[in-house]
Scaffold this motif. Sequence first.
Motif, PDB file in Angstrom:
ATOM      1  N   VAL A 541       1.137  -1.057  -0.087  1.00 22.00           N
ATOM      2  CA  VAL A 541       0.313  -0.020   0.278  1.00 22.00           C
ATOM      3  C   VAL A 541       0.782   1.658   0.164  1.00 22.00           C
ATOM      4  CG1 VAL A 541      -1.638  -1.286   1.304  1.00 22.00           C
ATOM      5  CG2 VAL A 541      -0.003   0.145   2.245  1.00 22.00           C
ATOM      6  N   PRO A 542       0.465   2.316  -0.608  1.00 19.51           N
ATOM      7  CA  PRO A 542       1.315   3.433  -0.938  1.00 19.51           C
ATOM      8  C   PRO A 542       0.629   4.140   1.324  1.00 19.51           C
ATOM      9  CG  PRO A 542      -0.683   3.983  -0.899  1.00 19.51           C
ATOM     10  CD  PRO A 542      -0.716   2.284  -1.661  1.00 19.51           C
ATOM     11  N   ALA A 543       2.396   5.081   1.664  1.00 19.21           N
ATOM     12  CA  ALA A 543       1.877   4.878   3.299  1.00 19.21           C
ATOM     13  C   ALA A 543       2.807   6.043   3.465  1.00 19.21           C
ATOM     14  CB  ALA A 543       2.821   3.702   4.274  1.00 19.21           C
ATOM     15  N   ASP A 544       2.814   7.058   4.462  1.00 24.35           N
ATOM     16  CA  ASP A 544       3.910   7.981   4.608  1.00 24.35           C
ATOM     17  C   ASP A 544       3.738   8.137   6.307  1.00 24.35           C
ATOM     18  OD1 ASP A 544       3.683   9.116   1.910  1.00 24.35           O
ATOM     19  OD2 ASP A 544       1.635  10.697   2.395  1.00 24.35           O
ATOM     20  N   LEU A 545       5.507   8.711   6.740  1.00 23.53           N
ATOM     21  CA  LEU A 545       5.330   8.940   7.667  1.00 23.53           C
ATOM     22  C   LEU A 545       6.295  10.059   7.754  1.00 23.53           C
ATOM     23  CD1 LEU A 545       5.640   5.008   7.383  1.00 23.53           C
ATOM     24  CD2 LEU A 545       6.041   5.764  10.161  1.00 23.53           C
ATOM     25  N   TYR A 546       6.288  10.568   9.234  1.00 20.55           N
ATOM     26  CA  TYR A 546       6.185  11.720   9.386  1.00 20.55           C
ATOM     27  C   TYR A 546       5.549  12.056  10.256  1.00 20.55           C
ATOM     28  CZ  TYR A 546       1.496  13.537   8.556  1.00 20.55           C
ATOM     29  OH  TYR A 546       0.226  13.089   8.559  1.00 20.55           O
ATOM     30  N   GLY A 547       6.367  13.325  10.958  1.00 16.44           N
ATOM     31  CA  GLY A 547       6.445  13.181  12.499  1.00 16.44           C
ATOM     32  C   GLY A 547       7.835  14.202  13.390  1.00 16.44           C
ATOM     33  N   PHE A 548       7.847  15.162  14.706  1.00 20.80           N
ATOM     34  CA  PHE A 548       9.378  15.418  14.670  1.00 20.80           C
ATOM     35  C   PHE A 548      10.010  14.910  15.785  1.00 20.80           C
ATOM     36  CE2 PHE A 548       6.274  17.288  18.029  1.00 20.80           C
ATOM     37  CZ  PHE A 548       6.620  17.078  19.437  1.00 20.80           C
ATOM     38  N   GLU A 549      10.581  14.840  15.993  1.00 21.71           N
ATOM     39  CA  GLU A 549      11.819  14.704  17.298  1.00 21.71           C
ATOM     40  C   GLU A 549      12.379  15.928  18.191  1.00 21.71           C
ATOM     41  OE1 GLU A 549      12.768  10.742  15.267  1.00 21.71           O
ATOM     42  OE2 GLU A 549      14.395  12.226  15.634  1.00 21.71           O
ATOM     43  N   ALA A 550      12.940  16.232  19.353  1.00 22.78           N
ATOM     44  CA  ALA A 550      13.601  17.332  19.795  1.00 22.78           C
ATOM     45  C   ALA A 550      14.006  16.819  21.599  1.00 22.78           C
ATOM     46  CB  ALA A 550      12.454  18.685  20.744  1.00 22.78           C
ATOM     47  N   GLU A 551      15.068  17.392  21.394  1.00 23.86           N
ATOM     48  CA  GLU A 551      15.610  17.367  23.321  1.00 23.86           C
ATOM     49  C   GLU A 551      16.522  18.435  22.708  1.00 23.86           C
ATOM     50  OE1 GLU A 551      18.349  13.619  23.215  1.00 23.86           O
ATOM     51  OE2 GLU A 551      18.777  13.915  21.119  1.00 23.86           O
ATOM     52  N   GLY A 552      16.860  18.726  24.491  1.00 20.76           N
ATOM     53  CA  GLY A 552      17.547  19.452  25.253  1.00 20.76           C
ATOM     54  C   GLY A 552      18.177  19.454  26.303  1.00 20.76           C
ATOM     55  N   ARG A 553      19.484  19.924  26.224  1.00 21.07           N
ATOM     56  CA  ARG A 553      20.015  20.027  28.073  1.00 21.07           C
ATOM     57  C   ARG A 553      20.248  21.485  28.504  1.00 21.07           C
ATOM     58  NH1 ARG A 553      23.786  15.862  28.331  1.00 21.07           N
ATOM     59  NH2 ARG A 553      25.775  17.469  28.773  1.00 21.07           N
ATOM     60  N   ALA A 554      20.036  22.584  29.399  1.00 26.03           N
ATOM     61  CA  ALA A 554      20.257  23.454  29.985  1.00 26.03           C
ATOM     62  C   ALA A 554      21.215  23.476  31.369  1.00 26.03           C
ATOM     63  CB  ALA A 554      19.040  24.832  29.017  1.00 26.03           C
ATOM     64  N   ARG A 555      21.952  24.027  31.381  1.00 23.45           N
ATOM     65  CA  ARG A 555      22.335  25.050  33.048  1.00 23.45           C
ATOM     66  C   ARG A 555      21.443  25.688  33.957  1.00 23.45           C
ATOM     67  NH1 ARG A 555      28.012  22.510  34.555  1.00 23.45           N
ATOM     68  NH2 ARG A 555      26.952  20.918  34.050  1.00 23.45           N
ATOM     69  N   VAL A 556      20.339  25.690  34.317  1.00 17.73           N
ATOM     70  CA  VAL A 556      19.957  26.428  34.994  1.00 17.73           C
ATOM     71  C   VAL A 556      20.136  27.591  36.061  1.00 17.73           C
ATOM     72  CG1 VAL A 556      18.096  25.867  33.792  1.00 17.73           C
ATOM     73  CG2 VAL A 556      18.320  24.676  35.665  1.00 17.73           C
ATOM     74  N   TRP A 557      21.338  26.536  36.382  1.00 14.86           N
ATOM     75  CA  TRP A 557      22.189  27.230  38.226  1.00 14.86           C
ATOM     76  C   TRP A 557      23.343  26.560  38.245  1.00 14.86           C
ATOM     77  CZ3 TRP A 557      22.892  25.559  42.811  1.00 14.86           C
ATOM     78  CH2 TRP A 557      23.234  26.231  43.968  1.00 14.86           C
ATOM     79  N   GLN A 558      24.376  27.394  38.856  1.00 15.32           N
ATOM     80  CA  GLN A 558      25.656  26.785  38.833  1.00 15.32           C
ATOM     81  C   GLN A 558      26.206  27.772  39.898  1.00 15.32           C
ATOM     82  OE1 GLN A 558      27.987  26.177  36.029  1.00 15.32           O
ATOM     83  NE2 GLN A 558      30.231  26.273  37.074  1.00 15.32           N
ATOM     84  N   GLY A 559      26.388  26.784  41.410  1.00 17.34           N
ATOM     85  CA  GLY A 559      26.622  27.450  42.808  1.00 17.34           C
ATOM     86  C   GLY A 559      27.370  26.404  43.455  1.00 17.34           C
ATOM     87  N   TYR A 560      26.101  26.110  44.180  1.00 15.23           N
ATOM     88  CA  TYR A 560      26.827  24.646  45.170  1.00 15.23           C
ATOM     89  C   TYR A 560      26.079  23.461  44.138  1.00 15.23           C
ATOM     90  CZ  TYR A 560      26.797  22.493  49.832  1.00 15.23           C
ATOM     91  OH  TYR A 560      27.249  21.496  50.749  1.00 15.23           O
ATOM     92  N   GLY A 561      27.202  22.694  43.625  1.00 13.20           N
ATOM     93  CA  GLY A 561      26.282  21.849  42.695  1.00 13.20           C
ATOM     94  C   GLY A 561      25.947  23.032  41.333  1.00 13.20           C
ATOM     95  N   ASN A 562      25.690  21.737  40.338  1.00 11.31           N
ATOM     96  CA  ASN A 562      24.787  22.270  39.155  1.00 11.31           C
ATOM     97  C   ASN A 562      23.801  21.516  39.204  1.00 11.31           C
ATOM     98  OD1 ASN A 562      27.563  23.533  38.092  1.00 11.31           O
ATOM     99  ND2 ASN A 562      28.136  21.783  38.056  1.00 11.31           N
ATOM    100  N   LEU A 563      22.844  22.394  38.670  1.00 13.74           N
ATOM    101  CA  LEU A 563      20.930  22.257  37.710  1.00 13.74           C
ATOM    102  C   LEU A 563      21.237  22.054  36.417  1.00 13.74           C
ATOM    103  CD1 LEU A 563      19.051  21.007  39.070  1.00 13.74           C
ATOM    104  CD2 LEU A 563      17.980  23.910  39.241  1.00 13.74           C
ATOM    105  N   ASP A 564      20.414  21.396  36.147  1.00 18.15           N
ATOM    106  CA  ASP A 564      20.880  21.565  34.432  1.00 18.15           C
ATOM    107  C   ASP A 564      19.058  20.824  34.629  1.00 18.15           C
ATOM    108  OD1 ASP A 564      22.817  21.657  34.127  1.00 18.15           O
ATOM    109  OD2 ASP A 564      23.446  20.000  33.211  1.00 18.15           O
ATOM    110  N   VAL A 565      18.529  21.517  32.802  1.00 22.12           N
ATOM    111  CA  VAL A 565      17.411  21.024  32.908  1.00 22.12           C
ATOM    112  C   VAL A 565      17.495  20.014  31.966  1.00 22.12           C
ATOM    113  CG1 VAL A 565      14.965  21.696  31.650  1.00 22.12           C
ATOM    114  CG2 VAL A 565      15.852  22.901  34.048  1.00 22.12           C
ATOM    115  N   GLU A 566      16.772  19.091  31.291  1.00 25.12           N
ATOM    116  CA  GLU A 566      16.251  18.539  30.369  1.00 25.12           C
ATOM    117  C   GLU A 566      14.979  18.503  29.656  1.00 25.12           C
ATOM    118  OE1 GLU A 566      18.064  14.636  30.441  1.00 25.12           O
ATOM    119  OE2 GLU A 566      20.201  15.557  31.384  1.00 25.12           O
TER     120      GLU A 566
END
Length: 685
Positions: A541-566
Amino acid sequence: MAAALTFGAFAVTTLSAHAAEVSPAPGAASAVAPAAVPEAALPATFVTGNPLGRAAAELAAPITELDGKALALRRATTLGETLDGLPGVSATSYGPNVSRPIIRGLDGDRIRVLQNGTASLDASSLSYDHAVAQDPLSIERVEIVRGPAALLYGGNAVGGVVNTIDNRIPREALNGISGATDFSYGGANRERAGAAQLEFGNGQFAFHVDGFARKSADLRIPGFARSAQQRARDDEDVAQPSGKLPNSDGQTSGAAAGASWTWADGYAGLSYSGYDSDYGTVAEENTRIRLRQQRLALASEVRNLSGPFTAFKFDFGYTDYEHKEVENGETGTTFKNHGYEGRIEARHAKIGPLEGAVGVQFSQNTFSALGEEAFVPKSDTTNVALFALEEWAVNQAVKLSFGARIEHSSVKPSAGGNDRFDNLPSRNFTPGSVSAGAVFALTPAWSVALNTAYTERAPTFYELYANGPHLATGVFEIGDPQAKLEKAFSTDLSLRYENGPNKGSVGVFYSRFTNFIALNNTGLTVDGAENPLPVYQYAGVPADLYGFEAEGRARVWQGYGNLDVELRGDYTIGRNRDTGEPLPRIAPLRLTAALVYGLGRWGGRLEVVHASNQGRVPANDLTTSGYTTLGAALTYQFKAGGAQWLAYLKGENLTNQEVRLASSVLRDIAPQGGRAVRVGLRTTF
């Protein structure tokens, strides 16, 4: 930064750049303890994405690598469950003991699951109740190519590749003795798992041994095994188990030994491994599968040559696989698969602006199913292919890649005395693939990658010759002996960013299939052993597949330890172009958010995963409800007795949600596990 990475346990971007801080998995320790190697000494190496050894940021195709601590803390009972939730990756899930990766809505023979670059030749693509004959405990690294990898690995990699890598054939010189152990307990199935490996060498000869074992009880679930929709359809006399998933226990064990002769510019070696598994099939209360695989592998590489070719790489694997489906103590059907696959890659000297490699791949395997429930005939499949990949660094900002592959495959069936398989024709196919890609560096931190491919896939023996009841899916399957090549045009575009601890990517993809070989409901039924079985037939049969993918990591605080958001998310839509009907078993929109904190030797992670309901399903399929789960992890790293240690505590599905994967054929009778805690301890020396 070191402390922050300690808690980036579930990061899904490429982690090799931080390899100095993570420990190799049992069964694959490096020659030197990780802490003794400076970070710069361990560049990323990609066996799967490119024979030229490029890092992920330099490749047009989207690639994810998972290793070290990130792999250790994601590691689950099966390969599919381990990788589920990575960008574009879902899982088939046939209970807690069987799960195969799905990439961008494609599974089965459109996804190649490799072991060190060659096929492991199990039966997992044939049926959802057949396990992948690899255990995550024995894996050092996993490389995932999202999108077509058919150029390097054939038309049945049209959806992508999952390549598991171990060090059973040591690739570098070893001096002295090193090793690793890994033990864990817990989870919703009260799993007890352990693995150990030992490596030693004298700088010229290197040796490796490893072993692993796991055992689990029936899966603990929140509420009923059967969904509310399914219970409404069930007859009054259908059992309605709750609290536990019946016949979901299992046990797996394996071991391997390998050796290499190493020198400054290469290595040559071999390994032998065995894998055994015994698990219940949750769709049939009194049926178990007993699986055995033995594998012999050879590998060699020679680098820094003079002349027209500067390097050669050879990989070869021979596999003998068998599993028996045992009902009430009696063997019903026996599946066997034995054969080999080999690859030779030759990197050539620079030709003008071009760097590249050429190669040949060859394989042969014999598959047979013996017994009353055999729905495919004995089949011999052979394949030989030639491929080439070229790269052109136009300037520092633009890199182009392009290549081609041509292959020839033949499939020869044998009735073996079964009338249903008489007079089937042998088939020969000559599929080809071409691809082109580009990476544009916009700034030192930003880049754009574009990848396009035209691929052709030869139908498999079961798509050609199936003719019988397939009880794992509850249907009567019929193949199409005259099926033609499946063809697809695929493209993806992504925007990437990387600057210190901050990185991310967002991309879109589209695949347009001509003659997509689908298993379609004919509307007919035949008499089954207990109930009538719907008749499904393979047809293009004829078929289509499509979509999106996203990912990221950012350091939001650095001092007494480090805090990242993913943050992470993906969405795939699949449809039949003729009818507009959705393709089956497509994962819904999935979103993940995590807080990752690191302080010295301590680390913590809090993660929320949301999956939307899946209402886009074919006619007569049941929908799945959305869910939101909460997970947490606490880790502690320390040194003692000359070894490095990692202790961890994980909480899984802490809100005890009913999770039914839309990508699972058993989603309405086998949910995922409920609230659970898992503890583990790893050491390297």
